[in-house]
Design a protein around this motif. Structure first.
Motif, PDB file in Angstrom:
ATOM      1  N   PHE A 104      13.332  26.819 -13.330  1.00  0.00           N
ATOM      2  CA  PHE A 104      13.602  25.684 -14.219  1.00  0.00           C
ATOM      3  C   PHE A 104      14.003  26.244 -15.585  1.00  0.00           C
ATOM      4  CE2 PHE A 104      11.665  22.203 -11.675  1.00  0.00           C
ATOM      5  CZ  PHE A 104      11.066  22.956 -10.676  1.00  0.00           C
ATOM      6  N   HIS A 105      15.310  26.323 -15.812  1.00  0.00           N
ATOM      7  CA  HIS A 105      15.799  26.909 -17.072  1.00  0.00           C
ATOM      8  C   HIS A 105      16.101  25.817 -18.096  1.00  0.00           C
ATOM      9  CE1 HIS A 105      17.862  29.056 -20.125  1.00  0.00           C
ATOM     10  NE2 HIS A 105      19.061  28.609 -19.807  1.00  0.00           N
ATOM     11  N   TRP A 106      15.534  25.994 -19.294  1.00  0.00           N
ATOM     12  CA  TRP A 106      15.711  25.035 -20.395  1.00  0.00           C
ATOM     13  C   TRP A 106      16.842  25.550 -21.264  1.00  0.00           C
ATOM     14  CZ3 TRP A 106      13.152  20.663 -19.531  1.00  0.00           C
ATOM     15  CH2 TRP A 106      12.136  20.723 -18.572  1.00  0.00           C
ATOM     16  N   HIS A 107      18.054  25.170 -20.879  1.00  0.00           N
ATOM     17  CA  HIS A 107      19.251  25.673 -21.549  1.00  0.00           C
ATOM     18  C   HIS A 107      19.359  25.049 -22.945  1.00  0.00           C
ATOM     19  CE1 HIS A 107      23.735  26.763 -21.382  1.00  0.00           C
ATOM     20  NE2 HIS A 107      23.490  26.242 -22.571  1.00  0.00           N
ATOM     21  N   GLY A 108      19.304  25.921 -23.964  1.00  0.00           N
ATOM     22  CA  GLY A 108      19.415  25.449 -25.341  1.00  0.00           C
ATOM     23  C   GLY A 108      18.092  25.369 -26.068  1.00  0.00           C
ATOM     24  N   CYS A 143      20.418  19.141 -24.934  1.00  0.00           N
ATOM     25  CA  CYS A 143      20.336  20.376 -24.168  1.00  0.00           C
ATOM     26  C   CYS A 143      20.308  20.001 -22.692  1.00  0.00           C
ATOM     27  CB  CYS A 143      19.097  21.166 -24.586  1.00  0.00           C
ATOM     28  SG  CYS A 143      19.174  21.677 -26.330  1.00  0.00           S
ATOM     29  N   TRP A 144      19.949  20.941 -21.841  1.00  0.00           N
ATOM     30  CA  TRP A 144      19.848  20.571 -20.431  1.00  0.00           C
ATOM     31  C   TRP A 144      18.912  21.474 -19.669  1.00  0.00           C
ATOM     32  CZ3 TRP A 144      23.894  22.236 -16.411  1.00  0.00           C
ATOM     33  CH2 TRP A 144      24.729  23.243 -16.862  1.00  0.00           C
ATOM     34  N   LEU A 145      18.477  20.943 -18.555  1.00  0.00           N
ATOM     35  CA  LEU A 145      17.638  21.686 -17.620  1.00  0.00           C
ATOM     36  C   LEU A 145      18.499  21.978 -16.399  1.00  0.00           C
ATOM     37  CD1 LEU A 145      14.946  22.576 -16.192  1.00  0.00           C
ATOM     38  CD2 LEU A 145      14.634  20.151 -15.594  1.00  0.00           C
ATOM     39  N   HIS A 146      18.507  23.241 -15.950  1.00  0.00           N
ATOM     40  CA  HIS A 146      19.161  23.519 -14.671  1.00  0.00           C
ATOM     41  C   HIS A 146      18.472  24.669 -13.965  1.00  0.00           C
ATOM     42  CE1 HIS A 146      21.524  27.087 -16.010  1.00  0.00           C
ATOM     43  NE2 HIS A 146      21.776  26.428 -17.126  1.00  0.00           N
ATOM     44  N   ALA A 147      18.722  24.745 -12.669  1.00  0.00           N
ATOM     45  CA  ALA A 147      18.165  25.833 -11.864  1.00  0.00           C
ATOM     46  C   ALA A 147      18.813  27.143 -12.283  1.00  0.00           C
ATOM     47  CB  ALA A 147      18.435  25.546 -10.395  1.00  0.00           C
ATOM     48  N   HIS A 148      18.084  28.275 -12.097  1.00  0.00           N
ATOM     49  CA  HIS A 148      18.616  29.573 -12.536  1.00  0.00           C
ATOM     50  C   HIS A 148      18.091  30.728 -11.693  1.00  0.00           C
ATOM     51  CE1 HIS A 148      20.501  32.317 -15.320  1.00  0.00           C
ATOM     52  NE2 HIS A 148      20.607  31.425 -16.290  1.00  0.00           N
ATOM     53  N   PRO A 149      17.950  30.562 -10.379  1.00  0.00           N
ATOM     54  CA  PRO A 149      17.500  31.707  -9.580  1.00  0.00           C
ATOM     55  C   PRO A 149      18.694  32.617  -9.300  1.00  0.00           C
ATOM     56  CG  PRO A 149      17.887  29.840  -8.148  1.00  0.00           C
ATOM     57  CD  PRO A 149      18.232  29.383  -9.557  1.00  0.00           C
ATOM     58  N   TYR A 393      30.776  32.039 -22.967  1.00  0.00           N
ATOM     59  CA  TYR A 393      29.670  32.988 -23.177  1.00  0.00           C
ATOM     60  C   TYR A 393      28.432  32.249 -23.676  1.00  0.00           C
ATOM     61  CZ  TYR A 393      26.960  36.674 -25.413  1.00  0.00           C
ATOM     62  OH  TYR A 393      25.940  37.501 -25.799  1.00  0.00           O
ATOM     63  N   HIS A 394      27.296  32.517 -23.039  1.00  0.00           N
ATOM     64  CA  HIS A 394      26.044  31.805 -23.351  1.00  0.00           C
ATOM     65  C   HIS A 394      24.910  32.783 -23.592  1.00  0.00           C
ATOM     66  CE1 HIS A 394      22.554  29.242 -23.040  1.00  0.00           C
ATOM     67  NE2 HIS A 394      22.227  29.655 -21.837  1.00  0.00           N
ATOM     68  N   MET A 395      24.003  32.437 -24.522  1.00  0.00           N
ATOM     69  CA  MET A 395      22.773  33.211 -24.721  1.00  0.00           C
ATOM     70  C   MET A 395      21.576  32.296 -24.551  1.00  0.00           C
ATOM     71  SD  MET A 395      23.883  35.581 -27.956  1.00  0.00           S
ATOM     72  CE  MET A 395      22.781  36.947 -27.563  1.00  0.00           C
ATOM     73  N   HIS A 396      20.571  32.802 -23.872  1.00  0.00           N
ATOM     74  CA  HIS A 396      19.319  32.063 -23.707  1.00  0.00           C
ATOM     75  C   HIS A 396      18.455  32.161 -24.964  1.00  0.00           C
ATOM     76  CE1 HIS A 396      18.838  31.892 -19.050  1.00  0.00           C
ATOM     77  NE2 HIS A 396      20.126  31.877 -19.353  1.00  0.00           N
ATOM     78  N   GLY A 397      17.616  31.164 -25.160  1.00  0.00           N
ATOM     79  CA  GLY A 397      16.500  31.270 -26.095  1.00  0.00           C
ATOM     80  C   GLY A 397      16.848  31.158 -27.565  1.00  0.00           C
ATOM     81  N   TYR A 443      22.008  36.826 -21.214  1.00  0.00           N
ATOM     82  CA  TYR A 443      23.260  36.365 -21.816  1.00  0.00           C
ATOM     83  C   TYR A 443      24.361  36.591 -20.795  1.00  0.00           C
ATOM     84  CZ  TYR A 443      23.346  41.340 -23.424  1.00  0.00           C
ATOM     85  OH  TYR A 443      23.290  42.716 -23.512  1.00  0.00           O
ATOM     86  N   HIS A 444      25.238  35.617 -20.699  1.00  0.00           N
ATOM     87  CA  HIS A 444      26.170  35.655 -19.561  1.00  0.00           C
ATOM     88  C   HIS A 444      27.323  34.682 -19.726  1.00  0.00           C
ATOM     89  CE1 HIS A 444      24.425  31.836 -17.964  1.00  0.00           C
ATOM     90  NE2 HIS A 444      23.251  32.321 -18.329  1.00  0.00           N
ATOM     91  N   CYS A 445      28.293  34.846 -18.818  1.00  0.00           N
ATOM     92  CA  CYS A 445      29.358  33.857 -18.684  1.00  0.00           C
ATOM     93  C   CYS A 445      28.762  32.642 -17.978  1.00  0.00           C
ATOM     94  CB  CYS A 445      30.495  34.435 -17.854  1.00  0.00           C
ATOM     95  SG  CYS A 445      31.777  33.195 -17.532  1.00  0.00           S
ATOM     96  N   HIS A 446      29.110  31.431 -18.454  1.00  0.00           N
ATOM     97  CA  HIS A 446      28.546  30.225 -17.827  1.00  0.00           C
ATOM     98  C   HIS A 446      29.468  29.594 -16.785  1.00  0.00           C
ATOM     99  CE1 HIS A 446      25.512  27.164 -17.313  1.00  0.00           C
ATOM    100  NE2 HIS A 446      24.792  27.695 -18.281  1.00  0.00           N
ATOM    101  N   ILE A 447      30.532  30.309 -16.390  1.00  0.00           N
ATOM    102  CA  ILE A 447      31.131  29.955 -15.096  1.00  0.00           C
ATOM    103  C   ILE A 447      30.076  30.445 -14.115  1.00  0.00           C
ATOM    104  CG2 ILE A 447      32.937  30.541 -13.431  1.00  0.00           C
ATOM    105  CD1 ILE A 447      34.847  30.708 -15.842  1.00  0.00           C
ATOM    106  N   HIS A 450      30.495  33.362 -11.892  1.00  0.00           N
ATOM    107  CA  HIS A 450      30.604  34.647 -12.607  1.00  0.00           C
ATOM    108  C   HIS A 450      29.219  35.180 -12.951  1.00  0.00           C
ATOM    109  CE1 HIS A 450      35.047  34.367 -14.140  1.00  0.00           C
ATOM    110  NE2 HIS A 450      34.943  34.427 -12.827  1.00  0.00           N
ATOM    111  N   GLU A 451      28.356  34.284 -13.385  1.00  0.00           N
ATOM    112  CA  GLU A 451      26.977  34.680 -13.702  1.00  0.00           C
ATOM    113  C   GLU A 451      26.290  35.233 -12.447  1.00  0.00           C
ATOM    114  OE1 GLU A 451      24.979  31.180 -15.166  1.00  0.00           O
ATOM    115  OE2 GLU A 451      23.114  31.772 -14.216  1.00  0.00           O
ATOM    116  N   ASP A 452      26.368  34.474 -11.353  1.00  0.00           N
ATOM    117  CA  ASP A 452      25.774  34.957 -10.096  1.00  0.00           C
ATOM    118  C   ASP A 452      26.455  36.239  -9.625  1.00  0.00           C
ATOM    119  OD1 ASP A 452      23.900  32.953  -9.814  1.00  0.00           O
ATOM    120  OD2 ASP A 452      25.111  31.733  -8.453  1.00  0.00           O
TER     121      ASP A 452
HETATM  122 CU1  C2O Z   1      22.692  27.386 -18.681  1.00  0.00          CU
HETATM  123 CU2  C2O Z   1      21.562  31.244 -18.099  1.00  0.00          CU
HETATM  124  O1  C2O Z   1      22.096  29.281 -18.435  1.00  0.00           O
END
Ligand code: C2O
Ligand code: CU
Ligand code: CU
Length: 479
Positions: A104-108, A143-149, A393-397, A443-447, A450-452
């Motif tokens: 459960f990732h709290w994006h933002g 902000c948003w919540l999304h899965a992040h495994p 490009y996205h950074m967590h936290g 920190y990653h690309c949010h396509i 690409h992140e996976d």
């Molecule tokens: Cu929307 Cu690694 O995040």
């Protein structure tokens, strides 16, 4: 001044290597836009809020006929809208009713990592749960919540694990913005899907390592939606929740709109547009004024030439509210002279995507940075294959500020706090980065593919009070 420009690199827009799938107007009956209910707390005190968030499978009537198998948070698809107030301590009971591990990732959210943040190191296994607590310490934002495994973030978000998280505070509540949730303040979650036999989705069948797309726009989990407008002004909290699609938004009649907030908060001043481009995971709050319309009219929101939401105008009371020229002050810490510029390079496409010439490794800390210090980060998109792609490009936290794009000023709606920045092919973007919380952050690309696929790295933010903090990092085997 009204901007009529999308502000993006046109040749790079969704056109790379022939993989782009244009949107198509659905030929199904119009459906009322789904307005997710607000998540009700289990318990609440003056200072603390308690919620249960359940990731669950379900079925959703998206098209006439058979329901589509979908996933959601406390809902069959997407989720309830989660509303947090700045300053409150949040206690979450996170439940997994899915057949596979999720996070459960709290994006933002500016909360510690890696556990509270909910990236790949905080798994919740099927039929089990995890409890986390954090304090909200940031300005009002969408902000948003999304899965992040890792590496199944993309397929889980595609199945529906994404929902809006609204942060409220005492500054936003004093500004003359619409904020009657569901009436004049609504989320607009932009996604696209392909429907296969029997109205089902098929992630494997549609797989593209540069990001999965589908031709059918799905807004808040509704295909071919309309919304009944009953107020002169309407606030849209736009979230690009698609795996890889960029949206080029504009209204019928070239209707002007005003952006009031970006990813992590209100803009320093309102910005007027007739066109808005959004890349994955970005948020744009806009106010649309329907004063030139009357009951019975319809205003259409398009992406390119495809209608995506129909706004049906009803009677409304006249609203002469004017926005102030200055909305809020944006934090602007001084760069710490001791910290060198940190360079990040996003390269490749398809299976070759990399961050700094490496693939993501869950057990490797790629960078360390001190808590509370401000540093310049220089993010490059090398544009080295097939004309390249925009990498969001996205950074967590944390939230950052955008200083420049290839030496030029950022776009007019990039003067507030952001946690995603679209980096065009061949471009380098300079950010001011600082952290108020310690821990491990990705920190990653949010396509999301690409992140996976490995265009991701992680940093450790070190608290000088606790420099030897140890974190348990998962690896692909322990998952
Ligand atoms: Cu929307 Cu690694 O995040
Ligand atoms: Cu994130
Ligand atoms: Cu990318």
């Amino acid at each position: 001044k009204v901007y009529n420009n999308y502000f993006y690199d046109e040749p790079a827009f969704n056109t790379h290597d022939g993989g782009y799938i244009p949107l198509e107007e659905p030929n199904t009956p119009a459906m009322p836009l789904n307005i997710p209910a607000a998540l009700v707390p289990d318990k609440e005190t003056q200072t603390d809020m308690y919620y249960t968030v359940t990731a669950q499978p379900g079925e959703t009537q998206l098209l006439p006929g058979t329901k589509t198998k979908t996933w959601g948070y406390n809902a069959s698809l997407l989720g309830k809208t989660i509303i947090f107030k700045n300053g409150k301590t949040i206690h979450l009971h996170l439940e997994n009713k899915l057949p596979e591990l999720t996070t459960f990732h709290w994006h933002g959210l500016n909360i510690p990592g890696p556990i509270e943040d909910g990236g790949c190191h905080a798994p919740v296994y099927p039929d089990s749960s995890r409890d986390v607590t954090f304090k909200i310490n940031q300005p009002a934002a969408t902000c948003w919540l999304h899965a992040h495994p890792c590496p199944s973030t993309a397929s889980q978000v595609w199945h529906g694990l994404a929902t809006a998280v609204v942060i409220q505070d005492d500054i936003e509540s004093q500004l003359p913005f619409p904020r009657n949730y569901g009436v004049d303040d609504i989320p607009i979650i932009l996604q696209d899907r392909r429907f296969h036999a029997d109205n089902q989705w098929d992630y494997r069948e549609d797989y593209d390592p540069d990001g999965v797309q589908g031709p059918t726009p799905m807004i808040n989990g509704t295909v071919n939606p309309y919304f009944d407008v009953t107020t002169q002004r309407l606030r849209l909290r736009i979230l690009d929740g698609s795996n890889r699609r960029e949206w080029r938004l504009h209204f019928s009649d070239n209707l002007e709109f005003t952006q009031i907030a970006s990813d992590d908060g209100i803009l320093p001043e309102p910005v007027k547009f007739t066109r808005l481009m959004t890349t994955c995971a970005e948020r744009h709050e806009i106010i649309v004024d329907f004063s030139n319309y009357q009951a019975g009219d319809e205003v259409v929101l398009y992406s390119d030439e495809t209608p995506i939401v129909h706004f049906r105008i009803h009677e409304f009371a006249t609203d002469n509210t004017k926005l102030p020229e200055h909305l809020v002050d944006i934090p602007d810490p001084k760069v710490d002279a001791d910290l060198p510029v940190k360079h990040v390079v996003m390269s490749g496409m398809d299976e070759e995507v990399m961050m700094d010439d490496k693939k993501f490794d869950m057990q490797r800390i790629d960078y360390k940075m001190p808590l509370g210090k401000c540093q310049l980060w220089d993010i490059t998109n090398t544009n080295d294959m097939d004309g390249g792609m925009i990498h969001p490009y996205h950074m967590h936290g944390t939230a950052f500020r955008i200083i420049s794009r290839n030496g030029h000023a950022p776009y007019p709606n990039e003067r507030g706090l952001k946690d995603v920045v679209s980096v065009n092919p061949g471009e380098h973007v300079i950010l001011k980065v600082w952290y108020d919380v310690a821990g491990i952050f990705m920190y990653h690309c949010h396509i999301i593919e690409h992140e996976d696929g490995g265009m991701m790295a992680q940093l450790q933010v070190i608290d000088p009070q606790n420099p030897d903090a140890k974190y348990e990092l998962m690896d692909h085997h322990t998952l």
